[in-house]
Motif scaffolding. Structure first.
Motif, PDB file in Angstrom:
ATOM      1  N   PRO A 166     -22.070   4.927  60.078  1.00 28.26           N
ATOM      2  CA  PRO A 166     -21.855   4.536  58.682  1.00 28.26           C
ATOM      3  C   PRO A 166     -23.140   4.016  58.045  1.00 28.26           C
ATOM      4  CG  PRO A 166     -20.120   3.670  60.090  1.00 28.26           C
ATOM      5  CD  PRO A 166     -21.161   4.226  61.007  1.00 28.26           C
ATOM      6  N   ALA A 167     -23.342   4.385  56.780  1.00 30.35           N
ATOM      7  CA  ALA A 167     -24.525   3.958  56.038  1.00 30.35           C
ATOM      8  C   ALA A 167     -24.104   3.489  54.658  1.00 30.35           C
ATOM      9  CB  ALA A 167     -25.519   5.113  55.918  1.00 30.35           C
ATOM     10  N   PRO A 168     -24.812   2.537  54.070  1.00 28.50           N
ATOM     11  CA  PRO A 168     -24.450   2.061  52.728  1.00 28.50           C
ATOM     12  C   PRO A 168     -24.471   3.187  51.699  1.00 28.50           C
ATOM     13  CG  PRO A 168     -26.047   0.594  53.754  1.00 28.50           C
ATOM     14  CD  PRO A 168     -25.963   1.820  54.633  1.00 28.50           C
ATOM     15  N   TYR A 215     -16.102  12.909  46.396  1.00 31.72           N
ATOM     16  CA  TYR A 215     -14.923  12.178  46.855  1.00 31.72           C
ATOM     17  C   TYR A 215     -15.069  10.681  46.635  1.00 31.72           C
ATOM     18  CZ  TYR A 215     -11.883   9.821  50.247  1.00 31.72           C
ATOM     19  OH  TYR A 215     -10.995   8.960  50.847  1.00 31.72           O
ATOM     20  N   TYR A 216     -16.168  10.102  47.100  1.00 36.21           N
ATOM     21  CA  TYR A 216     -16.333   8.654  46.976  1.00 36.21           C
ATOM     22  C   TYR A 216     -16.405   8.230  45.513  1.00 36.21           C
ATOM     23  CZ  TYR A 216     -17.148   8.171  52.013  1.00 36.21           C
ATOM     24  OH  TYR A 216     -17.002   8.165  53.381  1.00 36.21           O
ATOM     25  N   GLY A 217     -17.100   9.001  44.705  1.00 36.18           N
ATOM     26  CA  GLY A 217     -17.226   8.635  43.302  1.00 36.18           C
ATOM     27  C   GLY A 217     -15.921   8.760  42.540  1.00 36.18           C
ATOM     28  N   LEU A 264     -13.935   5.256  54.805  1.00 42.00           N
ATOM     29  CA  LEU A 264     -14.298   4.175  53.889  1.00 42.00           C
ATOM     30  C   LEU A 264     -13.556   2.920  54.319  1.00 42.00           C
ATOM     31  CD1 LEU A 264     -15.816   3.345  51.266  1.00 42.00           C
ATOM     32  CD2 LEU A 264     -13.691   3.862  50.029  1.00 42.00           C
ATOM     33  N   GLN A 265     -14.322   1.861  54.602  1.00 40.79           N
ATOM     34  CA  GLN A 265     -13.702   0.583  54.943  1.00 40.79           C
ATOM     35  C   GLN A 265     -13.120  -0.041  53.685  1.00 40.79           C
ATOM     36  OE1 GLN A 265     -15.279  -3.617  56.671  1.00 40.79           O
ATOM     37  NE2 GLN A 265     -15.981  -1.815  57.776  1.00 40.79           N
ATOM     38  N   VAL A 266     -11.870  -0.504  53.794  1.00 39.79           N
ATOM     39  CA  VAL A 266     -11.122  -0.958  52.617  1.00 39.79           C
ATOM     40  C   VAL A 266     -10.425  -2.275  52.934  1.00 39.79           C
ATOM     41  CG1 VAL A 266      -9.314  -0.356  50.952  1.00 39.79           C
ATOM     42  CG2 VAL A 266     -10.744   1.452  51.927  1.00 39.79           C
ATOM     43  N   PRO A 318     -19.585  -1.222  50.675  1.00 37.07           N
ATOM     44  CA  PRO A 318     -19.149   0.178  50.740  1.00 37.07           C
ATOM     45  C   PRO A 318     -20.137   1.039  51.508  1.00 37.07           C
ATOM     46  CG  PRO A 318     -18.865  -0.691  48.523  1.00 37.07           C
ATOM     47  CD  PRO A 318     -19.634  -1.726  49.292  1.00 37.07           C
ATOM     48  N   ARG A 319     -19.616   1.776  52.485  1.00 38.57           N
ATOM     49  CA  ARG A 319     -20.446   2.629  53.322  1.00 38.57           C
ATOM     50  C   ARG A 319     -19.843   4.017  53.406  1.00 38.57           C
ATOM     51  NH1 ARG A 319     -23.960   0.020  57.052  1.00 38.57           N
ATOM     52  NH2 ARG A 319     -24.008  -2.235  56.725  1.00 38.57           N
TER      53      ARG A 319
END
Length: 498
Positions: free
Chosen positions: A91-93, A362-364, A202-204, A43-44
């Motif tokens: 993109p970063a982890p 958002y990500y969380g 987000l790569q999915v 996840p990045r």
């Protein structure tokens, strides 16, 4: 704005060829989905931030070519209007303290770019909509030099067959009972350039994409309510997040008769929860005529048969001209292919820490919604999610949203009671360090407790200036100058005074 294309005209044959090629791309995509050959990275956090340029008088600076030459950094690119540029954040982890490092790097990059821009007489403004934009700034001469933009402009008007109507009735300013409105006919798509956003990627994995897209759709209204930062356009106080209705109207290829028939708009929330990412690409090809029907030489099925990664150029081109608020992305890199979810609902700004806080929330929250035993989209209608988005765009943090098991609720109560703990759990699941997690989620909590986001601050600051005797133009310029000072100070917007 997508891949560059050369200035040209398109024939009827071009459009038929393009349609056939898009179908070939869809066939190749279906084959790849069936074979499950997509790369899935850790996840990045991936991000694009659109920026405005202003001069010393706080008016739009039509200088993106000179500014980009001065910045001389490939991460910064042109955008639709000459008063726009964009930064693409590598993109970063998400795990560990990488978000904190990304914040530091982003702040340094923007500070450097702003210093170089000032050498040309311009400055960067990270804001959802530039308050000092006026109607004369929507003239065709202010389109960026990239041929793609002029071509896109001409193709939208060719499809529409008439000029574009902008019609937005606003929300009264603090201390006022009268709502202001904007009703204008324009002959370019430049009002779209007023809409500057933060886009989160987000790569999915393919089998996980439907849950992520559905969750993002359910979350969109809350995101906008928390982050609204676009209350002014053409001298008028409109919606808290005017960027949404303006973008919907400024790229609308439908005359009124097609709207009356229920033809779908190109800026689109969608109309149903999905069960496959293929649904979205197929809907785009089925419902929307091509705007830029440029046909490549590559045969996607032949590439697959040869064991190579197809570019799916036509599918990507078409997908880039259907402006879903949560958009599916197919992309290739180093001979591999992957899928990303692009979240497009957030405005730019106000400060770097606000942008990072919006991203962390958002990500969380997205992760927790996806991991939930009972999906939220199984408990609410799709129409309710869409209504939440438009209610939030209109009224911001004062909106009312529907949420399962809660009913109608204010955004801040929903976040504090339900979504903030979910965002915390989601960031924990991503492996984000607790101190980094808390740094950003405390910003979201502070906005809710103080009931102040960028739009609230802008509206209150302008109203205070007008009460002190400023006319509207002077008040907007003064408010924007104060905004830029606070943006550079770097404190989150809920702490700002006016």
């Amino acid at each position: 704005m997508g891949d560059e294309v050369e200035q040209r005209t398109f024939s009827r044959q071009d459009r038929q060829d393009f349609r056939r090629k898009v179908q070939q791309c869809l066939d190749a995509l279906a084959s790849m989905l069936a074979d499950d050959t997509f790369a899935v990275d850790e996840p990045r956090i991936g991000m694009e931030i659109e920026l405005n340029l202003v001069d010393d008088a706080m008016d739009p600076a039509m200088a993106n070519t000179a500014v980009l030459e001065a910045i001389a950094d490939p991460d910064f690119q042109t955008e639709l209007g000459r008063f726009n540029i964009e930064i693409n954040v590598a993109p970063a982890p998400l795990a560990g303290d990488r978000m904190r490092t990304l914040e530091t790097e982003l702040r340094a990059s923007l500070d450097h770019a702003d210093a170089r821009a000032k050498e040309t007489g311009s400055a960067l403004a990270m804001i959802g909509m530039l308050p000092t934009l006026r109607e004369e700034h929507f003239a065709a001469q202010w389109l960026s030099e990239n041929p793609r933009y002029d071509l896109l402009n001409s193709q939208i008007f060719a499809a529409r067959g008439e000029d574009i109507e902008l019609n937005v009735t606003g929300v009264p300013l603090p201390g006022s009972r009268e709502a202001e409105s904007l009703h204008r006919i324009v002959d370019t798509i430049l009002p779209e350039a007023a809409c500057t956003s933060v886009q989160l990627h987000l790569q999915v994995a393919p089998d996980e994409f439907p849950a992520h897209w559905n969750a993002a759709q359910a979350l969109a209204g809350v995101q906008v309510a928390l982050a609204a930062n676009s209350p002014f356009l053409a001298g008028r106080a409109l919606w808290h997040e005017t960027r949404l209705p303006l973008f919907e109207q400024a790229t609308d290829t439908r005359p009124q008769e097609l709207k009356n028939q229920g033809v779908r708009p190109r800026v689109w929330f969608g109309e149903r929860w999905i069960t496959s990412i293929f649904d979205l690409f197929e809907e785009n090809s089925r419902y929307f005529p091509a705007l830029l029907p440029v046909v490549s030489d590559q045969d996607p099925m032949a590439e697959l048969a040869a064991g190579r990664t197809p570019e799916l150029t036509e599918l990507k081109m078409h997908n880039g001209t259907v402006y879903r608020w949560n958009r599916p992305i197919y992309d290739t890199s180093d001979g591999e292919h992957h899928l990303r979810l692009e979240n497009r609902v957030l405005p730019a700004g106000p400060s770097v820490i606000d942008v990072m806080a919006d991203a962390a929330f958002y990500y969380g929250a997205l992760r927790s919604l996806v991991d939930a035993d009972r999906p939220v989209w199984s408990q609410m209608s799709f129409d309710a999610a869409q209504d939440n988005l438009h209610s939030a765009a209109r009224s911001g943090i004062d909106a009312r949203c529907y949420w399962p098991e809660v009913g109608w609720v204010s955004p801040q109560e929903l976040v504090l009671r339900r979504l903030l703990p979910m965002a915390e759990a989601g960031l924990d699941a991503f492996g984000v360090d607790p101190d980094v997690r808390d740094r950003y989620l405390r910003v979201i909590e502070g906005r809710c407790l103080r009931r102040q986001n960028g739009a609230v601050w802008q509206r209150s600051a302008l109203a205070a200036r007008e009460r002190a005797g400023d006319d509207r133009g002077r008040a907007l310029a003064g408010m924007l100058a104060d905004y830029l000072d606070r943006m550079h100070d770097g404190e989150p917007v809920h702490t700002w005074s006016w």
